[in-house]
Design a protein around this motif. Structure first.
Motif, mmCIF file in Angstrom:
data_model
loop_
_atom_site.group_PDB
_atom_site.id
_atom_site.type_symbol
_atom_site.label_atom_id
_atom_site.label_comp_id
_atom_site.label_asym_id
_atom_site.label_seq_id
_atom_site.Cartn_x
_atom_site.Cartn_y
_atom_site.Cartn_z
ATOM 1 N N GLY A 21 0.790 -1.225 0.000
ATOM 2 C CA GLY A 21 0.000 0.000 0.000
ATOM 3 C C GLY A 21 0.824 1.278 0.000
ATOM 4 N N CYS A 22 2.133 1.155 -0.204
ATOM 5 C CA CYS A 22 3.012 2.337 -0.203
ATOM 6 C C CYS A 22 3.521 2.646 -1.604
ATOM 7 C CB CYS A 22 4.219 2.119 0.701
ATOM 8 S SG CYS A 22 3.843 2.199 2.433
ATOM 9 N N ARG A 23 3.450 3.917 -1.954
ATOM 10 C CA ARG A 23 4.157 4.421 -3.131
ATOM 11 C C ARG A 23 5.338 5.175 -2.557
ATOM 12 N NH1 ARG A 23 1.636 7.754 -6.980
ATOM 13 N NH2 ARG A 23 3.091 6.810 -8.426
ATOM 14 N N LEU A 24 6.475 4.521 -2.527
ATOM 15 C CA LEU A 24 7.641 5.001 -1.788
ATOM 16 C C LEU A 24 8.426 6.056 -2.560
ATOM 17 C CD1 LEU A 24 9.212 4.572 0.839
ATOM 18 C CD2 LEU A 24 10.440 2.714 -0.294
ATOM 19 N N ASN A 25 8.761 7.151 -1.850
ATOM 20 C CA ASN A 25 9.585 8.201 -2.433
ATOM 21 C C ASN A 25 11.031 7.738 -2.539
ATOM 22 O OD1 ASN A 25 7.467 10.038 -2.576
ATOM 23 N ND2 ASN A 25 7.915 10.922 -0.580
ATOM 24 N N VAL A 26 11.640 8.003 -3.670
ATOM 25 C CA VAL A 26 13.055 7.717 -3.899
ATOM 26 C C VAL A 26 13.782 9.055 -3.875
ATOM 27 C CG1 VAL A 26 14.754 6.740 -5.487
ATOM 28 C CG2 VAL A 26 12.480 5.708 -5.313
ATOM 29 N N ARG A 27 14.809 9.154 -3.027
ATOM 30 C CA ARG A 27 15.536 10.407 -2.835
ATOM 31 C C ARG A 27 16.947 10.310 -3.398
ATOM 32 N NH1 ARG A 27 12.183 14.558 -1.047
ATOM 33 N NH2 ARG A 27 10.506 13.598 0.136
ATOM 34 N N SER A 28 17.565 11.447 -3.633
ATOM 35 C CA SER A 28 18.925 11.476 -4.180
ATOM 36 C C SER A 28 19.984 11.218 -3.108
ATOM 37 C CB SER A 28 19.193 12.821 -4.861
ATOM 38 O OG SER A 28 19.106 13.875 -3.914
ATOM 39 N N GLY A 29 19.591 11.169 -1.846
ATOM 40 C CA GLY A 29 20.503 10.894 -0.740
ATOM 41 C C GLY A 29 19.729 10.338 0.443
ATOM 42 N N PRO A 30 20.415 10.067 1.556
ATOM 43 C CA PRO A 30 19.806 9.380 2.696
ATOM 44 C C PRO A 30 19.021 10.285 3.655
ATOM 45 C CG PRO A 30 22.118 9.707 3.133
ATOM 46 C CD PRO A 30 21.860 10.224 1.739
ATOM 47 N N THR A 32 14.985 12.860 3.880
ATOM 48 C CA THR A 32 13.838 13.476 3.195
ATOM 49 C C THR A 32 14.158 14.878 2.688
ATOM 50 O OG1 THR A 32 12.944 14.273 5.302
ATOM 51 C CG2 THR A 32 12.154 12.138 4.511
ATOM 52 N N ASN A 33 15.283 15.449 3.140
ATOM 53 C CA ASN A 33 15.683 16.770 2.645
ATOM 54 C C ASN A 33 16.377 16.682 1.283
ATOM 55 O OD1 ASN A 33 17.746 15.422 4.107
ATOM 56 N ND2 ASN A 33 18.958 17.306 4.191
ATOM 57 N N TYR A 34 16.700 15.469 0.836
ATOM 58 C CA TYR A 34 17.315 15.292 -0.488
ATOM 59 C C TYR A 34 16.238 15.369 -1.571
ATOM 60 C CZ TYR A 34 21.726 13.952 1.652
ATOM 61 O OH TYR A 34 22.903 13.963 2.361
ATOM 62 N N ARG A 35 16.670 15.688 -2.772
ATOM 63 C CA ARG A 35 15.770 15.843 -3.915
ATOM 64 C C ARG A 35 14.977 14.555 -4.167
ATOM 65 N NH1 ARG A 35 16.547 14.574 -9.168
ATOM 66 N NH2 ARG A 35 18.731 14.101 -8.806
ATOM 67 N N LEU A 36 13.681 14.719 -4.454
ATOM 68 C CA LEU A 36 12.823 13.603 -4.839
ATOM 69 C C LEU A 36 13.174 13.208 -6.273
ATOM 70 C CD1 LEU A 36 10.379 11.753 -4.151
ATOM 71 C CD2 LEU A 36 8.934 13.531 -5.144
ATOM 72 N N VAL A 37 13.597 11.955 -6.467
ATOM 73 C CA VAL A 37 14.003 11.477 -7.788
ATOM 74 C C VAL A 37 12.814 10.884 -8.527
ATOM 75 C CG1 VAL A 37 15.493 9.823 -9.000
ATOM 76 C CG2 VAL A 37 16.350 11.026 -6.990
ATOM 77 N N LYS A 38 12.044 10.057 -7.816
ATOM 78 C CA LYS A 38 10.852 9.438 -8.401
ATOM 79 C C LYS A 38 10.042 8.823 -7.277
ATOM 80 C CE LYS A 38 13.110 5.007 -9.476
ATOM 81 N NZ LYS A 38 13.469 4.081 -10.552
ATOM 82 N N VAL A 39 8.867 8.295 -7.618
ATOM 83 C CA VAL A 39 8.013 7.598 -6.666
ATOM 84 C C VAL A 39 7.801 6.184 -7.202
ATOM 85 C CG1 VAL A 39 5.771 7.567 -5.500
ATOM 86 C CG2 VAL A 39 6.886 9.761 -6.007
ATOM 87 N N LEU A 40 8.060 5.188 -6.357
ATOM 88 C CA LEU A 40 7.885 3.795 -6.777
ATOM 89 C C LEU A 40 6.406 3.436 -6.811
ATOM 90 C CD1 LEU A 40 10.701 2.081 -4.673
ATOM 91 C CD2 LEU A 40 10.759 2.699 -7.090
#
Length: 94
Positions: A21-30, A32-40
């Motif tokens: 049930g999760c559409r997980l955010n993919v970030r450019s680093g470790p 949540t302050n890193y850039r959002l790259v995509k959503v799974l």
């Protein structure tokens, strides 16, 4: 076993399920302050190339400061990935 089959087997990558049930955010680093790259998408499975500590996140599988590298420059919080462990299951990212 044929040599080609052996080498293909050696490079098989294990994929881990993202929390249901999760559409997980993919970030450019470790974190949540890193850039959002995509959503799974829902029901995604991800490879874990390496892991590194970062921002602490509370998710479906508890609270963790581990972040999983799923591709070059792409990280997801381990708190949303079912690895079967609360600790490292892959090498530390350099």
């Amino acid at each position: 076993m044929e040599p080609a089959a052996a080498s293909a087997e050696a490079f098989a990558v294990r994929r881990y399920p993202v929390a249901p049930g999760c559409r997980l955010n993919v970030r450019s680093g470790p974190g949540t302050n890193y850039r959002l790259v995509k959503v799974l998408p829902y029901d995604a499975r991800v490879p874990i190339n390496c892991q590194k500590p970062g921002e602490t996140v509370t998710g479906t599988y508890g609270t963790s400061n581990l972040w999983d590298n799923i591709a070059n420059g792409q990280y997801v919080s381990d708190a949303y990935v079912n690895t079967g462990s609360d600790g490292y299951i892959a090498p530390r990212c350099s």
